[in-house]
Design a protein around this motif. Structure first.
Motif, PDB file in Angstrom:
ATOM      1  N   ASN A 174     -37.800   5.999 -57.822  1.00  0.00           N
ATOM      2  CA  ASN A 174     -38.722   6.770 -58.653  1.00  0.00           C
ATOM      3  C   ASN A 174     -39.246   7.968 -57.880  1.00  0.00           C
ATOM      4  OD1 ASN A 174     -40.648   5.816 -56.866  1.00  0.00           O
ATOM      5  ND2 ASN A 174     -41.920   4.819 -58.401  1.00  0.00           N
ATOM      6  N   ASP A 175     -40.207   8.702 -58.462  1.00  0.00           N
ATOM      7  CA  ASP A 175     -40.902   9.746 -57.700  1.00  0.00           C
ATOM      8  C   ASP A 175     -42.404   9.481 -57.634  1.00  0.00           C
ATOM      9  OD1 ASP A 175     -41.945  10.558 -60.143  1.00  0.00           O
ATOM     10  OD2 ASP A 175     -41.175  12.605 -60.033  1.00  0.00           O
ATOM     11  N   ASP A 176     -42.886   8.428 -58.294  1.00  0.00           N
ATOM     12  CA  ASP A 176     -44.301   8.079 -58.247  1.00  0.00           C
ATOM     13  C   ASP A 176     -44.650   7.263 -57.006  1.00  0.00           C
ATOM     14  OD1 ASP A 176     -45.090   9.348 -60.606  1.00  0.00           O
ATOM     15  OD2 ASP A 176     -44.427   7.665 -61.833  1.00  0.00           O
ATOM     16  N   GLY A 177     -43.652   6.895 -56.228  1.00  0.00           N
ATOM     17  CA  GLY A 177     -43.892   6.161 -55.002  1.00  0.00           C
ATOM     18  C   GLY A 177     -43.714   4.662 -55.155  1.00  0.00           C
ATOM     19  N   ILE A 178     -43.630   3.993 -54.022  1.00  0.00           N
ATOM     20  CA  ILE A 178     -43.333   2.566 -53.994  1.00  0.00           C
ATOM     21  C   ILE A 178     -44.393   1.748 -54.722  1.00  0.00           C
ATOM     22  CG2 ILE A 178     -44.496   2.164 -51.783  1.00  0.00           C
ATOM     23  CD1 ILE A 178     -41.098   0.632 -52.873  1.00  0.00           C
ATOM     24  N   HIS A 179     -45.599   2.302 -54.855  1.00  0.00           N
ATOM     25  CA  HIS A 179     -46.660   1.605 -55.578  1.00  0.00           C
ATOM     26  C   HIS A 179     -46.874   2.174 -56.975  1.00  0.00           C
ATOM     27  CE1 HIS A 179     -47.584  -0.481 -51.885  1.00  0.00           C
ATOM     28  NE2 HIS A 179     -47.785   0.658 -51.254  1.00  0.00           N
ATOM     29  N   GLY A 180     -45.957   3.016 -57.454  1.00  0.00           N
ATOM     30  CA  GLY A 180     -46.067   3.582 -58.796  1.00  0.00           C
ATOM     31  C   GLY A 180     -46.073   2.498 -59.858  1.00  0.00           C
ATOM     32  N   PRO A 181     -46.911   2.641 -60.876  1.00  0.00           N
ATOM     33  CA  PRO A 181     -47.069   1.564 -61.868  1.00  0.00           C
ATOM     34  C   PRO A 181     -45.823   1.274 -62.696  1.00  0.00           C
ATOM     35  CG  PRO A 181     -48.190   3.564 -62.597  1.00  0.00           C
ATOM     36  CD  PRO A 181     -47.775   3.794 -61.171  1.00  0.00           C
ATOM     37  N   GLY A 182     -44.928   2.250 -62.820  1.00  0.00           N
ATOM     38  CA  GLY A 182     -43.736   2.028 -63.632  1.00  0.00           C
ATOM     39  C   GLY A 182     -42.568   1.443 -62.873  1.00  0.00           C
ATOM     40  N   LEU A 183     -42.684   1.360 -61.549  1.00  0.00           N
ATOM     41  CA  LEU A 183     -41.552   0.897 -60.748  1.00  0.00           C
ATOM     42  C   LEU A 183     -41.246  -0.573 -61.028  1.00  0.00           C
ATOM     43  CD1 LEU A 183     -39.527   1.861 -58.586  1.00  0.00           C
ATOM     44  CD2 LEU A 183     -41.109   0.990 -56.855  1.00  0.00           C
ATOM     45  N   LYS A 184     -42.281  -1.399 -61.125  1.00  0.00           N
ATOM     46  CA  LYS A 184     -42.067  -2.815 -61.415  1.00  0.00           C
ATOM     47  C   LYS A 184     -41.498  -3.000 -62.820  1.00  0.00           C
ATOM     48  CE  LYS A 184     -42.186  -7.168 -60.451  1.00  0.00           C
ATOM     49  NZ  LYS A 184     -41.281  -7.730 -59.426  1.00  0.00           N
ATOM     50  N   VAL A 185     -41.941  -2.160 -63.762  1.00  0.00           N
ATOM     51  CA  VAL A 185     -41.392  -2.214 -65.118  1.00  0.00           C
ATOM     52  C   VAL A 185     -39.887  -1.966 -65.072  1.00  0.00           C
ATOM     53  CG1 VAL A 185     -41.425  -1.147 -67.410  1.00  0.00           C
ATOM     54  CG2 VAL A 185     -43.565  -1.455 -66.147  1.00  0.00           C
ATOM     55  N   LEU A 186     -39.481  -0.968 -64.292  1.00  0.00           N
ATOM     56  CA  LEU A 186     -38.055  -0.637 -64.201  1.00  0.00           C
ATOM     57  C   LEU A 186     -37.280  -1.731 -63.474  1.00  0.00           C
ATOM     58  CD1 LEU A 186     -35.993   1.466 -64.984  1.00  0.00           C
ATOM     59  CD2 LEU A 186     -36.379   2.592 -62.788  1.00  0.00           C
ATOM     60  N   GLU A 187     -37.875  -2.300 -62.450  1.00  0.00           N
ATOM     61  CA  GLU A 187     -37.201  -3.399 -61.758  1.00  0.00           C
ATOM     62  C   GLU A 187     -36.967  -4.570 -62.718  1.00  0.00           C
ATOM     63  OE1 GLU A 187     -37.692  -6.404 -57.904  1.00  0.00           O
ATOM     64  OE2 GLU A 187     -39.218  -4.865 -58.290  1.00  0.00           O
ATOM     65  N   ASN A 188     -37.956  -4.863 -63.545  1.00  0.00           N
ATOM     66  CA  ASN A 188     -37.786  -5.936 -64.532  1.00  0.00           C
ATOM     67  C   ASN A 188     -36.667  -5.611 -65.510  1.00  0.00           C
ATOM     68  OD1 ASN A 188     -39.865  -7.430 -63.398  1.00  0.00           O
ATOM     69  ND2 ASN A 188     -41.416  -6.645 -64.816  1.00  0.00           N
ATOM     70  N   ILE A 189     -36.571  -4.347 -65.920  1.00  0.00           N
ATOM     71  CA  ILE A 189     -35.475  -3.926 -66.791  1.00  0.00           C
ATOM     72  C   ILE A 189     -34.139  -4.156 -66.103  1.00  0.00           C
ATOM     73  CG2 ILE A 189     -34.369  -1.900 -67.835  1.00  0.00           C
ATOM     74  CD1 ILE A 189     -37.226  -0.842 -68.396  1.00  0.00           C
ATOM     75  N   ALA A 190     -34.057  -3.745 -64.832  1.00  0.00           N
ATOM     76  CA  ALA A 190     -32.815  -3.894 -64.072  1.00  0.00           C
ATOM     77  C   ALA A 190     -32.411  -5.364 -63.957  1.00  0.00           C
ATOM     78  CB  ALA A 190     -32.975  -3.281 -62.683  1.00  0.00           C
ATOM     79  N   ARG A 191     -33.388  -6.241 -63.820  1.00  0.00           N
ATOM     80  CA  ARG A 191     -33.091  -7.661 -63.626  1.00  0.00           C
ATOM     81  C   ARG A 191     -32.613  -8.349 -64.903  1.00  0.00           C
ATOM     82  NH1 ARG A 191     -33.788  -9.216 -58.702  1.00  0.00           N
ATOM     83  NH2 ARG A 191     -35.188  -8.074 -57.300  1.00  0.00           N
ATOM     84  N   THR A 192     -32.714  -7.673 -66.034  1.00  0.00           N
ATOM     85  CA  THR A 192     -32.100  -8.225 -67.249  1.00  0.00           C
ATOM     86  C   THR A 192     -30.588  -8.011 -67.235  1.00  0.00           C
ATOM     87  OG1 THR A 192     -32.329  -6.184 -68.566  1.00  0.00           O
ATOM     88  CG2 THR A 192     -34.200  -7.710 -68.558  1.00  0.00           C
ATOM     89  N   LEU A 193     -30.109  -7.134 -66.330  1.00  0.00           N
ATOM     90  CA  LEU A 193     -28.687  -6.852 -66.225  1.00  0.00           C
ATOM     91  C   LEU A 193     -28.036  -7.522 -65.027  1.00  0.00           C
ATOM     92  CD1 LEU A 193     -30.038  -4.137 -67.648  1.00  0.00           C
ATOM     93  CD2 LEU A 193     -27.752  -3.245 -67.294  1.00  0.00           C
ATOM     94  N   SER A 194     -28.814  -7.727 -63.946  1.00  0.00           N
ATOM     95  CA  SER A 194     -28.211  -8.210 -62.700  1.00  0.00           C
ATOM     96  C   SER A 194     -29.278  -8.807 -61.788  1.00  0.00           C
ATOM     97  CB  SER A 194     -27.511  -7.047 -61.979  1.00  0.00           C
ATOM     98  OG  SER A 194     -27.046  -7.437 -60.700  1.00  0.00           O
ATOM     99  N   ASP A 195     -28.855  -9.686 -60.888  1.00  0.00           N
ATOM    100  CA  ASP A 195     -29.730 -10.202 -59.847  1.00  0.00           C
ATOM    101  C   ASP A 195     -29.620  -9.376 -58.566  1.00  0.00           C
ATOM    102  OD1 ASP A 195     -30.681 -12.331 -61.392  1.00  0.00           O
ATOM    103  OD2 ASP A 195     -28.973 -13.595 -60.838  1.00  0.00           O
ATOM    104  N   ASP A 196     -28.619  -8.507 -58.505  1.00  0.00           N
ATOM    105  CA  ASP A 196     -28.383  -7.689 -57.308  1.00  0.00           C
ATOM    106  C   ASP A 196     -29.097  -6.348 -57.474  1.00  0.00           C
ATOM    107  OD1 ASP A 196     -27.478  -6.688 -54.937  1.00  0.00           O
ATOM    108  OD2 ASP A 196     -25.353  -6.669 -55.480  1.00  0.00           O
TER     109      ASP A 196
END
Length: 252
Positions: free
Chosen positions: A7-29
């Protein structure tokens, strides 16, 4: 499937965890490599004048002392055990539509992924249009479905996809629209002059909240109408319609 999340909001950006959760619906890697501080507006910039450092946080989470572009390069060339199959950038705090595209570090990370041959998608959560506050509910509800649909398609070389979620209630989302990049019809960048404690001036760049009247079919119009905007972008910025005129003008 290996997925890189940044992201560009930084490692503590509020949307980063949302995106990680999205990614984990596709893969565990799933690997998360993001800037150590907010880098909004960094565009497609590289850090060349001083060294980069990265720090392992936990699991497959890392922070980099650089821009979103730096993060993608470090992830692919140093941190990850191999190249990712998919790059997801975001979910950005605020829209990346119209003129924002050239400033956005969120989109720049996807551009860098595209230049490395990785299927890349930038995702942003709109704020300030429908006054719903900073709320990632629409991105969380629809992000995985959007990504899964896009994964079925071949983008082609030099192409990335820019997704913007409207700032409304999930129940009020009016669908998904394939859009073109818009152009704001008002001067939205502002310079705010202030004084420090020695009465010396300093300045903050900011944005107006004027909504304008965007043309139908653009990313601006889509989010104004509570639709999810999906815009294909191309790395090749050549303006083909002017080339013939230029060739005629510069004939020997």
């Amino acid at each position: 499937m290996r997925i890189l999340v940044t992201n560009d909001d930084g490692i503590h950006g509020p949307g980063l965890k949302v995106l990680e959760n999205i990614a984990r619906t596709l893969s565990d890697d799933v690997w998360v490599v993001a800037p150590d501080v907010e880098r909004s507006g960094a565009g497609h910039s590289l850090t060349l004048s001083h060294p980069l450092r990265y720090r392992h946080i936990e699991g497959r989470h890392y922070e980099v002392s650089g821009t979103p572009t730096d993060c993608v390069i470090m992830a692919c060339r140093k941190i990850m055990p191999g190249m990712p199959d998919l790059l997801l950038s975001g979910v950005n705090r605020g829209q990346n539509i119209a003129d924002d595209v050239t400033y956005s570090g969120t989109i720049a990370a996807a551009m860098e992924g595209t230049s490395l041959g990785i299927k890349s998608i930038a995702m942003s959560q709109v704020t300030g249009i429908h006054d719903n506050g900073l709320n990632f509910a629409v991105a969380a509800a629809h992000g995985a479905e959007i990504v899964k649909t896009l994964m079925k398609l071949e983008f082609g070389p030099g192409i990335l996809v820019n997704v913007n979620f409207p700032d409304c209630r999930v129940a009020d989302v009016a669908g998904t629209e394939i859009t073109s990049q818009g152009k704001r019809d008002q001067n939205y960048l502002t310079v705010d002059e202030r004084k420090d404690n020695r009465s010396e001036p300093y300045y903050w760049l900011g944005f107006t909240r004027d909504k304008g009247i965007p043309p139908a079919g653009t990313d601006l119009a889509a989010v104004f109408n509570r639709k999810i905007s999906v815009t294909p972008l191309h790395m090749n910025l050549t303006q083909l319609s002017l080339m013939a005129k230029l060739k005629d003008a510069f004939k020997a």
